[in-house]
Write an enzyme that holds these catalytic residues in place. Sequence first.
Site: not given
Length: 445
Positions: A116, A200, A293
């Site tokens: 990430k 974050e 995906r």
Amino acid sequence: MIESLLVANRGEIARRIIRTARRLGIRAIAVHSEADADLPFVTEADEAVCVGPANPAQSYRNVEAILAAAKSTGAQAIHPGYGFLSENADFARTVEASGLVWIGPGADAITAMGDKINARNLMAAAGVPVAPGTTDPAADLDAAVAAAAEIGYPVMVKAAAGGGGMGMGVATDEAALRTEYDKVRSFAERMFGDGSVLIERYFPRVRHVEVQILGLADGRVVALGERECSVQRRNQKLVEESPSPAVSPELRERILAAAVRAGEAVEYRNAGTVECLLDPATQEFFFLEMNTRLQVEHPVTELVYGVDLVEEQLRVAAGLAPTFDPDALAPRGHAIELRINAEDPKRFLPGPGVIKTWVEPTGEGVRVDSGYVEGNTVTPFYDSLMAKLIVDGATRAEAIERARAAVAAFDLAGPKNNLPFFAELLENEEFLSGDYDTGIVSRMR
């Protein structure tokens, strides 16, 4: 086009992929665990191979067993579905090194988006908005505290290698951060083998909006609209709809363009999803993650755009052009998906069991992608998803009305299920208004 396809998954998504494969005249091969031997996806496949016991590590995540099944059945390609090995770059590389076609993005794109922090940095460099946060993992608790002080509370503490709503916690102050940091890091080490943690900004009132992208065989990346995914419990989705009632034409243009840039930044091929957080007050959006995906919620995009995304995946992997004109994509109407889970409708805790009654709703604008039939057993070994109830209509109001009727007509007994929750949601004024956010479920409970 390929002639034989092994589906390295189970339940409704395996059945869904098999349905398209057989429509296209492709021999469909299922792999299954001992616990899943009687499920519909096994019996509907042209051929099926047992790859191990119920434990996913010994069956659906057993790379050697799956590749052996592909070899013994003469499969040309492998479709991983979602979950399990679908975002495992090493598996993708191994499949291709074995001379098989991988139905998904390249391993490099999976790797780039799997972390990430790396993904955030790549997106920022590509001009995709990202939320304030760390550009490197918080190496220890002191580093996390310092980062949070700079970003400003509240903050989200996230597993850098996580996904699917797992490995996340919210901290409103330093004391909470100290607790969440240790909890997330331990969970990440246990689940993902990587304890890296990202800090974050956390937005208390936010909407979860994602964009379906498709990287074509000719190198172009196109966006097939957005999906609203804000009805969630424990950061995991329960309802999706397309188009999002929160997205104006101007915002749609911006968010779709950003998603295309995100795909182009990693030379994306095949189907993927760019997930964003949307601040409804300011109309600002921020990159959350890219799922490399096919998504659980892909049917709402299929209904609104009139495409079969599994077929498009197969065509991209085979080097073929899409069935649609990429320069003339236009949405039609509105679609809503409800995830029918084997869980109680109040606390959303799993409630597996034998299905004593299973009668699916039918009618105009109603589609059910299910993994079970009457007499099957929902076991505790896998995700609680039993089926996806998808409806569409000319307008959002018509889609909601069809959803109400379909929920009422779905006759399901045996395992606990969340149909009563959906009946409640579809009468909820906040949901009906379209002006809701990720806190809607908690406000209903």
